[in-house]
Design a protein around this motif. Structure first.
Motif, PDB file in Angstrom:
ATOM      1  N   ILE A 180       0.858  -1.199   0.000  1.00 30.61           N
ATOM      2  CA  ILE A 180       0.000   0.000   0.000  1.00 30.61           C
ATOM      3  C   ILE A 180       0.889   1.242   0.000  1.00 30.61           C
ATOM      4  CG2 ILE A 180      -1.811   1.246   1.255  1.00 30.61           C
ATOM      5  CD1 ILE A 180      -2.471  -1.492   2.624  1.00 30.61           C
ATOM      6  N   LYS A 181       1.903   1.193   0.857  1.00 26.48           N
ATOM      7  CA  LYS A 181       2.825   2.332   0.965  1.00 26.48           C
ATOM      8  C   LYS A 181       3.521   2.571  -0.379  1.00 26.48           C
ATOM      9  CE  LYS A 181       6.713   4.012   3.671  1.00 26.48           C
ATOM     10  NZ  LYS A 181       7.528   3.865   4.865  1.00 26.48           N
ATOM     11  N   ALA A 182       4.008   1.498  -0.991  1.00 28.00           N
ATOM     12  CA  ALA A 182       4.733   1.654  -2.257  1.00 28.00           C
ATOM     13  C   ALA A 182       3.821   2.261  -3.328  1.00 28.00           C
ATOM     14  CB  ALA A 182       5.269   0.300  -2.706  1.00 28.00           C
ATOM     15  N   ASP A 183       2.581   1.759  -3.433  1.00 30.55           N
ATOM     16  CA  ASP A 183       1.649   2.287  -4.444  1.00 30.55           C
ATOM     17  C   ASP A 183       1.359   3.770  -4.191  1.00 30.55           C
ATOM     18  OD1 ASP A 183       1.465  -0.056  -5.785  1.00 30.55           O
ATOM     19  OD2 ASP A 183      -0.595  -0.530  -5.192  1.00 30.55           O
ATOM     20  N   ALA A 184       1.129   4.105  -2.912  1.00 29.62           N
ATOM     21  CA  ALA A 184       0.766   5.497  -2.592  1.00 29.62           C
ATOM     22  C   ALA A 184       1.936   6.437  -2.899  1.00 29.62           C
ATOM     23  CB  ALA A 184       0.363   5.606  -1.124  1.00 29.62           C
ATOM     24  N   LEU A 185       3.135   6.021  -2.529  1.00 27.80           N
ATOM     25  CA  LEU A 185       4.287   6.913  -2.739  1.00 27.80           C
ATOM     26  C   LEU A 185       4.710   6.958  -4.208  1.00 27.80           C
ATOM     27  CD1 LEU A 185       6.405   6.287   0.490  1.00 27.80           C
ATOM     28  CD2 LEU A 185       4.686   8.052   0.029  1.00 27.80           C
ATOM     29  N   ALA A 186       4.220   5.992  -4.996  1.00 34.59           N
ATOM     30  CA  ALA A 186       4.489   6.026  -6.441  1.00 34.59           C
ATOM     31  C   ALA A 186       3.394   6.808  -7.175  1.00 34.59           C
ATOM     32  CB  ALA A 186       4.582   4.604  -6.984  1.00 34.59           C
ATOM     33  N   VAL A 219      -2.210   5.841  -6.202  1.00 33.08           N
ATOM     34  CA  VAL A 219      -3.491   5.845  -5.497  1.00 33.08           C
ATOM     35  C   VAL A 219      -4.203   7.159  -5.790  1.00 33.08           C
ATOM     36  CG1 VAL A 219      -4.578   5.832  -3.234  1.00 33.08           C
ATOM     37  CG2 VAL A 219      -2.677   4.294  -3.693  1.00 33.08           C
ATOM     38  N   LYS A 220      -5.439   7.049  -6.299  1.00 28.85           N
ATOM     39  CA  LYS A 220      -6.148   8.270  -6.705  1.00 28.85           C
ATOM     40  C   LYS A 220      -7.007   8.863  -5.582  1.00 28.85           C
ATOM     41  CE  LYS A 220      -4.501   8.210 -10.812  1.00 28.85           C
ATOM     42  NZ  LYS A 220      -3.105   8.190 -10.362  1.00 28.85           N
ATOM     43  N   ALA A 221      -7.448   8.016  -4.643  1.00 20.77           N
ATOM     44  CA  ALA A 221      -8.333   8.507  -3.570  1.00 20.77           C
ATOM     45  C   ALA A 221      -7.805   8.037  -2.219  1.00 20.77           C
ATOM     46  CB  ALA A 221      -9.747   7.984  -3.780  1.00 20.77           C
ATOM     47  N   LEU A 222      -7.793   8.955  -1.249  1.00 18.32           N
ATOM     48  CA  LEU A 222      -7.300   8.586   0.077  1.00 18.32           C
ATOM     49  C   LEU A 222      -8.160   7.492   0.709  1.00 18.32           C
ATOM     50  CD1 LEU A 222      -6.312  12.071   1.502  1.00 18.32           C
ATOM     51  CD2 LEU A 222      -4.777  10.166   1.024  1.00 18.32           C
ATOM     52  N   ALA A 223      -9.446   7.455   0.349  1.00 16.19           N
ATOM     53  CA  ALA A 223     -10.311   6.403   0.899  1.00 16.19           C
ATOM     54  C   ALA A 223      -9.783   5.019   0.529  1.00 16.19           C
ATOM     55  CB  ALA A 223     -11.744   6.578   0.391  1.00 16.19           C
ATOM     56  N   GLU A 224      -9.089   4.930  -0.611  1.00 10.30           N
ATOM     57  CA  GLU A 224      -8.510   3.642  -1.011  1.00 10.30           C
ATOM     58  C   GLU A 224      -7.439   3.212  -0.009  1.00 10.30           C
ATOM     59  OE1 GLU A 224      -7.058   3.351  -5.087  1.00 10.30           O
ATOM     60  OE2 GLU A 224      -5.645   1.798  -4.464  1.00 10.30           O
ATOM     61  N   LEU A 264       3.740  11.531   1.174  1.00  5.11           N
ATOM     62  CA  LEU A 264       2.460  11.041   0.636  1.00  5.11           C
ATOM     63  C   LEU A 264       1.710  12.167  -0.070  1.00  5.11           C
ATOM     64  CD1 LEU A 264       0.199   8.857   0.490  1.00  5.11           C
ATOM     65  CD2 LEU A 264      -0.547   9.614   2.743  1.00  5.11           C
ATOM     66  N   MET A 265       1.664  13.329   0.567  1.00  5.65           N
ATOM     67  CA  MET A 265       0.942  14.474  -0.021  1.00  5.65           C
ATOM     68  C   MET A 265       1.574  14.881  -1.349  1.00  5.65           C
ATOM     69  SD  MET A 265      -0.339  16.958   3.032  1.00  5.65           S
ATOM     70  CE  MET A 265       1.115  17.026   4.017  1.00  5.65           C
ATOM     71  N   ALA A 266       2.899  14.850  -1.379  1.00  2.55           N
ATOM     72  CA  ALA A 266       3.578  15.229  -2.619  1.00  2.55           C
ATOM     73  C   ALA A 266       3.283  14.214  -3.723  1.00  2.55           C
ATOM     74  CB  ALA A 266       5.080  15.322  -2.372  1.00  2.55           C
ATOM     75  N   ALA A 267       3.275  12.915  -3.348  1.00  2.00           N
ATOM     76  CA  ALA A 267       3.067  11.863  -4.353  1.00  2.00           C
ATOM     77  C   ALA A 267       1.661  11.924  -4.940  1.00  2.00           C
ATOM     78  CB  ALA A 267       3.315  10.493  -3.725  1.00  2.00           C
ATOM     79  N   GLY A 268       0.670  12.213  -4.089  1.00  2.00           N
ATOM     80  CA  GLY A 268      -0.721  12.191  -4.565  1.00  2.00           C
ATOM     81  C   GLY A 268      -1.252  13.561  -4.931  1.00  2.00           C
ATOM     82  N   GLY A 269      -0.484  14.607  -4.638  1.00  2.00           N
ATOM     83  CA  GLY A 269      -0.954  15.964  -4.917  1.00  2.00           C
ATOM     84  C   GLY A 269      -2.060  16.395  -3.963  1.00  2.00           C
ATOM     85  N   VAL A 317      -9.850  -1.044  -6.206  1.00  2.00           N
ATOM     86  CA  VAL A 317     -10.317  -1.864  -5.073  1.00  2.00           C
ATOM     87  C   VAL A 317     -11.716  -2.484  -5.260  1.00  2.00           C
ATOM     88  CG1 VAL A 317      -8.833  -0.783  -3.315  1.00  2.00           C
ATOM     89  CG2 VAL A 317     -11.170   0.036  -3.549  1.00  2.00           C
ATOM     90  N   ALA A 318     -12.275  -2.402  -6.465  1.00  3.62           N
ATOM     91  CA  ALA A 318     -13.601  -3.012  -6.689  1.00  3.62           C
ATOM     92  C   ALA A 318     -13.584  -4.504  -6.380  1.00  3.62           C
ATOM     93  CB  ALA A 318     -14.054  -2.795  -8.131  1.00  3.62           C
TER      94      ALA A 318
END
Ligand SMILES: C[S@@+](CC[C@H](N)C(=O)[O-])C[C@H]1O[C@@H](n2cnc3c(N)ncnc32)[C@H](O)[C@@H]1O
Length: 236
Positions: free
Chosen positions: A118-124, A127-132, A169-174, A222-223
């Motif tokens: 999860i961390k790797a995906d978010a920092l890359a 992840v489009k939504a924080l709820a994910e 995290l904020m920088a990675a996801g904007g 995550v569907a």
């Protein structure tokens, strides 16, 4: 949901006040135990639809009174196996013969995802939504049978352990700091949610319904963890 529940002519019950479902059916009663949630999310009462404060474990609805029940995550929002079973029993009680319930699940994958993924995906920036992040974290932390319950404050702790001060995290996801407000509401929260897998949901539902199926809920991120549990034909 529309296809599975044949909503056009249905008299419906909604577990919770999820706005996206509030206009389904010929008529609809939404039930939520938290008046603040009704105040914040309910679309407003109309001639054919209303929200009431009530408990899914003791519904303010008559036996065999609705054609369709709909709910988003409600089997994760109750806090124990006993409560989940009671909730299913109440669904079986209020459905008319031939009626159906469709409940979107939040279910653990058969192989638990490591928090590191999860961390790797978010920092890359994947992840489009924080709820994910919230859902994937909740579905990855250890839980114990038979309740599979977890305090939402533990989910927040898990997120904080992964992302520290969140700057990366904020920088990675904007994301702006305010985007985390809904997650930070869990600080010190006693709210418990249950995170079990699909097989256990199906086994529990099969105690109350003869017909139990899982239906895919779409192709969004995550569907695959959010199948819809469709149940009908209550056991007598
Ligand atoms: C339906 S669930 C999830 C809704 C939303 N779609 C989401 O994913 O966050 C959350 C709602 O369940 C309500 N709730 C939890 N347990 C309940 C119970 N036993 N009876 C009635 N409402 C309950 C809470 O008050 C809350 O508003």
């Amino acid at each position: 949901m529309k296809r599975e529940l044949r909503t056009e002519d249905a008299e419906m019950a909604l577990f919770g006040v999820t706005p996206e479902f509030a206009r389904l059916g010929k008529s609809l009663t939404a039930i939520d135990s938290n008046p603040n949630m009704i105040g914040a999310l309910w679309i407003g009462d109309e001639a054919t639809r209303r929200a009431v404060v009530g408990n899914w474990l003791d519904l303010p609805l008559a036996d065999r009174s609705v054609d369709a029940i709909i709910g988003d995550g409600c089997l994760s929002a109750v806090i124990s196996e006993t409560q989940r079973l009671r909730c299913l029993e109440e669904m079986a009680r209020i459905l008319k013969p031939g009626g159906r319930a469709a409940i979107r699940l939040f279910a653990r994958p058969s192989k638990t995802e490591p928090l590191g993924a999860i961390k790797a995906d978010a920092l890359a920036g994947k992840v489009k939504a924080l709820a994910e992040i919230v859902l994937r974290t909740a579905l990855s932390l250890p839980v114990a049978a038979p309740d599979y319950g977890l305090k939402m404050s533990a989910v927040l702790d898990g997120i904080n352990e992964m992302f520290g001060d969140r700057a990366e995290l904020m920088a990675a996801g904007g994301w702006q700091p305010g985007a985390f407000a809904f997650i930070d509401l869990y600080k010190g929260s006693d709210t418990i949610c249950c995170w079990l897998n699909e097989d256990i949901h199906v086994a529990e539902a099969s105690r109350y319904f003869n017909d139990v199926r899982l239906v895919a809920s779409g192709g969004y991120p995550v569907a695959e963890r959010c199948s819809i549990l469709v149940v009908s034909s209550p056991r007598s």
